[in-house]
Enzyme design. Sequence first.
Site, PDB file in Angstrom:
ATOM      1  N   HIS A  64       0.813  -1.217   0.000  1.00  0.00           N
ATOM      2  CA  HIS A  64       0.000   0.000   0.000  1.00  0.00           C
ATOM      3  C   HIS A  64       0.847   1.268   0.000  1.00  0.00           C
ATOM      4  O   HIS A  64       0.306   2.376  -0.064  1.00  0.00           O
ATOM      5  CB  HIS A  64      -1.018  -0.004   1.149  1.00  0.00           C
ATOM      6  CG  HIS A  64      -0.461   0.263   2.504  1.00  0.00           C
ATOM      7  ND1 HIS A  64      -0.183  -0.725   3.420  1.00  0.00           N
ATOM      8  CD2 HIS A  64      -0.150   1.424   3.122  1.00  0.00           C
ATOM      9  CE1 HIS A  64       0.269  -0.185   4.534  1.00  0.00           C
ATOM     10  NE2 HIS A  64       0.292   1.125   4.378  1.00  0.00           N
ATOM     11  N   ASP A 109       0.167  -7.658   1.636  1.00  0.00           N
ATOM     12  CA  ASP A 109       0.579  -6.250   1.728  1.00  0.00           C
ATOM     13  C   ASP A 109       2.104  -6.200   1.763  1.00  0.00           C
ATOM     14  O   ASP A 109       2.717  -5.895   2.792  1.00  0.00           O
ATOM     15  CB  ASP A 109      -0.036  -5.584   2.962  1.00  0.00           C
ATOM     16  CG  ASP A 109       0.140  -4.071   2.952  1.00  0.00           C
ATOM     17  OD1 ASP A 109       0.554  -3.522   1.904  1.00  0.00           O
ATOM     18  OD2 ASP A 109      -0.123  -3.447   3.992  1.00  0.00           O
ATOM     19  N   SER A 203       4.265   2.729   7.787  1.00  0.00           N
ATOM     20  CA  SER A 203       3.983   1.642   6.857  1.00  0.00           C
ATOM     21  C   SER A 203       5.227   1.226   6.092  1.00  0.00           C
ATOM     22  O   SER A 203       5.990   2.064   5.617  1.00  0.00           O
ATOM     23  CB  SER A 203       2.922   2.075   5.847  1.00  0.00           C
ATOM     24  OG  SER A 203       1.662   2.154   6.441  1.00  0.00           O
TER      25      SER A 203
END
EC number: 3.4.21.-
Length: 257
Positions: A64, A109, A203
């Site tokens: 992402h 992910d 992230s």
Amino acid sequence: MVLIRVLANLLILQLSYAQKSSELIIGGDECNINEHPFLVLVYYDDYQCGGTLINEEWVLTAAHCNGENMEIYLGMHSKKVPNKDRRRRVPKEKFFCDSSKNYTKWNKDIMLIRLNRPVRKSAHIAPLSLPSSPPSVGSVCRIMGWGTISPTKVTLPDVPRCANINLLDYEVCRAAYAGLPATSRTLCAGILEGGKDSCGGDSGGPLICNGQFQGIVSWGGDPCAQPHEPGLYTNVFDHLDWIKGIIAGNTDATCPP
């Protein structure tokens, strides 16, 4: 409410003095300047992520975190104070499990980036090895990154923050977040009483458990660092065959089901 752990910046200024409107390690302290030579800072489309250098040419991060105009900075500690080891790279190739959009909060992910040029090992640039064994529940894990030190407002440090959290049973995260499947290729990690957590802007950064690179920051509670709301991390060990296959030149390598 859950939060994918990357937030938009209102404006990207020059890197030497930019203040990023994203969130980072909650409840941590400044990382030792010598403990994160593998940690990278990723900028794209007015967003910020982290990542991990796994050899001189490859970076592992979250799917992402994909976007246009990506820049990858290595050898960085202070955003404001340049050092002779700092390097800037851009992606030469990006690899995903199946496609750049085929991921969920609990599966796939993960993104592997081949740099446009290799980097040389230096005092502040060195890869982190892939794990040699699977993670164990109860392990002490290290998280790190640049960003806010508050779960409720943007308070951004100039240097990366580090914190220790615990690897928890996956069922703890299933109890915290409705909709998680019975099994997944993610790890659950945090502090049950709250106060320490990765957060938006972290992230793609590493989860290092007992000295091994076991996870990639993916998502978690909003606000971050709340009691009984741990973070979710992509399980690196489960994706080893795919990672090694891509690096070896097998572009048809597939992620585990």
